[in-house]
Scaffold this motif. Structure first.
Motif, PDB file in Angstrom:
ATOM      1  N   ALA A   1       0.898  -1.243   0.158  1.00  0.00           N
ATOM      2  CA  ALA A   1       0.103  -0.005   0.092  1.00  0.00           C
ATOM      3  C   ALA A   1       1.098   1.232   0.087  1.00  0.00           C
ATOM      4  O   ALA A   1       0.350   2.289  -0.625  1.00  0.00           O
ATOM      5  CB  ALA A   1      -0.862  -0.170   1.207  1.00  0.00           C
TER       6      ALA A   1
ATOM      7  N   PHE B   1      -8.402   2.515  -2.173  1.00  0.00           N
ATOM      8  CA  PHE B   1      -7.805   3.632  -3.153  1.00  0.00           C
ATOM      9  C   PHE B   1      -8.875   4.926  -2.771  1.00  0.00           C
ATOM     10  O   PHE B   1      -9.983   4.404  -3.147  1.00  0.00           O
ATOM     11  CB  PHE B   1      -7.684   3.378  -4.449  1.00  0.00           C
TER      12      PHE B   1
ATOM     13  N   ALA C   1      -3.395   5.072  -1.265  1.00  0.00           N
ATOM     14  CA  ALA C   1      -3.972   3.679  -1.018  1.00  0.00           C
ATOM     15  C   ALA C   1      -3.570   3.333   0.456  1.00  0.00           C
ATOM     16  O   ALA C   1      -2.881   4.008   1.089  1.00  0.00           O
ATOM     17  CB  ALA C   1      -2.899   2.657  -1.729  1.00  0.00           C
TER      18      ALA C   1
END
Length: 461
Positions: free
Chosen positions: A81, A118, A109
């Motif tokens: 992420a 997202f 993210a």
């Protein structure tokens, strides 16, 4: 001459005839009035596009189921992420940031045990660019070795600080006490696990888990929903797989019982956390349970707040609310208190649970929480970002605009008898378990006097 005397909130709230009445909620436009399209694309991605043209912007929320059982899944997912938007086959980090800035946009993210998310926004005219950047990240994120190493090092530093925070310690302790070694307990990875993450393992996780089938994309803004669905399908045509994104394993059944005291030597404050099984939003009894929760601790004028904050001054903040994970739901209670009043606060928190079950809200109390529930929903969905966030959360349960539009009417139809039954069925003290994190030396004798407490392993200082 102008008077300089200031009236208190209590004085303002009263008139010569008594307390000033709370204004009745005005009529609100239902969410169903918003033009929307809710469909599933050929690649298995659900797209929910809603027109809300109060400003020339668009909000984007993409939710990818991201469950995993491997020991390093949580750590690898966190690094993924942090780095998925740092470069792709077509753009480096600077190019991504520059293109987003030119459309007044941003894209971030984040990840937890249940989903990779997202969150983005842009000028409505810049939506094609926002979708193109998103598609680029989904299909060709590069995870350059230096970027992965750099972001992993930063993550380790943040985790070292985060894992010393009382609320993080309490959250992890509650999850482990409730669910044992289930993957949901690994919300915050261990720094030593992050050190084992390699660029190769991040790329492998992306290939195996960042998948469209079962994922949901929500778009809210100054858009034409029908046209946008076609734009999304065109932009994400390269994001495809026959496999479905991995959902988090079902949570074990939660039952009430013994409380756990988690030692935190030298702490001057304690964290009280209680939890019990509740109802998902799809259950017909959920509106009644929602009103019962508000009466207990779900807003500032609730019974719990009036008791342990306003009356006794045990805490600055006390709250109860729902958490939805997959098809399960829980209701949780949290309060932070000074050591010397922790046991008393626990006792009063349990007392209010029992009182709600046995002395349910009367008509005036129900009407107050009903107006709060409807009003807060209207406020939460009045902005594009708020509506997008609400819808993204609902899609995790397979719900959408229709459920949101009909919910005020469901709340309006709830009877006093239904609230009383929900309070009896779900707020009985015996249904709750939980933890107290604090200094065991000072807390253990008093909590033992309450009963049903055991002392666990020491947490971080």
């Amino acid at each position: 001459m102008t008077s300089t005397t200031h009236r208190s909130a209590a004085e303002i709230g009263r008139t010569e005839r008594g307390p000033r009445a709370v204004p009745v909620l005005g009529a609100q436009r239902a969410a169903a009035d918003l033009s929307h399209v809710d469909t599933v694309l050929g690649n298995g991605l659900r797209v929910l596009a809603v027109r809300k043209a109060n400003v020339p912007m668009v909000e984007l929320r993409l939710r990818v189921p991201f469950g995993g059982t491997e020991p390093l899944h949580s750590a690898t997912a966190e690094v993924l992420a942090e780095t998925i938007l740092t470069g792709t086959a077509r753009r480096d980090r600077v190019e991504i940031d520059t293109e987003l800035a030119l459309i007044g946009g941003e894209l971030r993210a984040s990840v937890d045990p249940e989903r990779l998310a997202f969150t983005g926004k842009a000028l409505a005219s810049g939506l094609p660019t926002l979708l193109d950047v998103l598609a680029d990240a989904l299909t060709s994120a590069s995870y350059v070795d230096d970027e992965v190493s750099r972001e992993a090092a930063r993550l380790i530093e943040r985790l070292a600080v985060s894992r010393t925070q009382p609320r993080v310690i309490a959250r992890e302790a509650l999850l482990k006490h409730s669910y044992g070694d289930h993957p949901v307990t690994r919300e915050v990875p261990q720094p030593q696990d992050v050190r084992q993450v390699t660029p190769e393992s991040v790329r492998a996780l992306h290939h195996a888990a960042v998948l469209p089938r079962g994922s949901v994309l929500v778009l809210v803004g100054d858009i034409d929903p029908d046209q946008v669905v076609g734009d999304v399908e065109n932009a994400l045509r390269g994001w495809a797989s026959e496999r479905a994104a991995a959902a988090l394993l079902e949570l074990p059944e939660l039952s009430g019982g013994e409380m756990l005291l988690v030692p935190r030597a030298g702490a001057v404050q304690s964290q009280i956390r209680l939890v019990a099984a509740a109802l998902p939003r799809t259950d017909a009894r959920y509106p009644a349970l929602q009103l019962a929760n508000l009466a207990y601790g779900g807003y500032f004028s609730s019974r719990l707040v009036e008791n342990i904050r306003e009356d006794k001054g045990y805490t600055y903040s006390a709250h109860s609310g729902f958490e939805f994970t997959g098809s399960t739901a829980t209701v949780g209670v949290d309060a932070d208190t000074a050591n010397e009043v922790t046991a008393a606060a626990v006792l009063e928190t349990r007392y209010e649970l029992g009182r709600l079950a046995l002395v349910p809200p009367d008509a005036d109390e129900i009407e107050s929480v009903r107006q709060y529930a409807v009003g807060s929903l209207v406020i939460a969905t009045s902005s594009q970002a708020g509506l997008a966030g609400q819808l993204s959360a609902l899609t995790a349960s397979g719900l959408g605009v229709e459920w949101l539009a009909a919910h005020p009417n469901r709340l309006a139809a709830v009877t006093a008898e239904e609230v009383a039954q929900a309070a009896l069925d779900f707020f009985a003290p015996a249904r709750f378990t939980g933890v107290v994190v604090g200094d065991a030396e000072s807390l253990a004798p008093k909590l033992a006097a309450i009963g049903e407490f055991t002392v666990g392993e020491a947490g971080p200082k």
